[in-house]
Design a protein around this motif. Structure first.
Motif, short mmCIF file in Angstrom:
data_model
loop_
_atom_site.label_atom_id
_atom_site.label_comp_id
_atom_site.label_asym_id
_atom_site.label_seq_id
_atom_site.Cartn_x
_atom_site.Cartn_y
_atom_site.Cartn_z
N GLU A 69 13.68 -65.72 92.20
CA GLU A 69 14.94 -65.08 93.31
C GLU A 69 14.38 -64.58 94.37
O GLU A 69 14.65 -64.81 95.43
CB GLU A 69 16.07 -64.49 92.46
CG GLU A 69 17.08 -64.18 93.35
CD GLU A 69 18.40 -63.51 92.52
OE1 GLU A 69 19.49 -64.22 92.59
OE2 GLU A 69 18.04 -62.82 91.59
N ARG A 71 24.65 -68.88 90.97
CA ARG A 71 24.54 -67.47 91.43
C ARG A 71 24.61 -67.27 92.88
O ARG A 71 25.06 -66.01 93.20
CB ARG A 71 23.33 -67.01 90.96
CG ARG A 71 22.90 -65.19 90.93
CD ARG A 71 21.63 -65.17 90.32
NE ARG A 71 20.95 -63.87 90.55
CZ ARG A 71 21.45 -62.77 89.77
NH1 ARG A 71 22.07 -62.87 88.61
NH2 ARG A 71 20.85 -61.44 90.16
N ASN A 72 24.28 -68.28 93.67
CA ASN A 72 24.25 -67.96 95.11
C ASN A 72 24.70 -69.27 95.70
O ASN A 72 24.02 -70.14 96.14
CB ASN A 72 22.56 -67.76 95.63
CG ASN A 72 22.00 -66.66 94.99
OD1 ASN A 72 22.01 -65.42 95.22
ND2 ASN A 72 21.15 -66.97 93.90
#
Length: 99
Positions: free
Chosen positions: A84, A38-39
């Protein structure tokens, strides 16, 4: 097809804001692999290294300070999850920015 005016969008966004005030967003937890996908700025290896250094440890010269990321990682059984929001707050704090 219906054309929506600027007023329509303002009213809609206000209604959404009111609805979400009553229902706060859930914290987003991801596995290390999911978080890395995701990152992409943070690899799985980097995340495991950050987790390792977040725990107190000793070397031949004595105790080593932690990096302060202990609240970023949550362990459920054997599964390690990354919060997150807490992670990015920690990143900002590392750069000297106000969290």
């Amino acid at each position: 097809m219906q054309k929506h005016t600027k007023q329509y969008f303002c009213e809609t966004s206000q209604a959404v804001e009111v609805a979400y005030q009553e229902h706060p967003l859930r914290p987003a937890f991801f596995t290390v692999k999911q978080f890395a996908r995701r990152n992409p700025a943070f690899t799985e290896s980097a995340l495991w290294n950050i987790r390792f250094k977040s725990k107190p440890r000793f070397c031949s010269k004595g105790p080593v300070e932690t990096n302060g990321a202990e609240s970023v990682f949550v362990t459920v059984g054997r599964k390690v999850l990354v919060d997150e929001q807490a992670f990015f707050e920690w990143v900002k704090a590392q750069n000297g920015a106000a969290a």
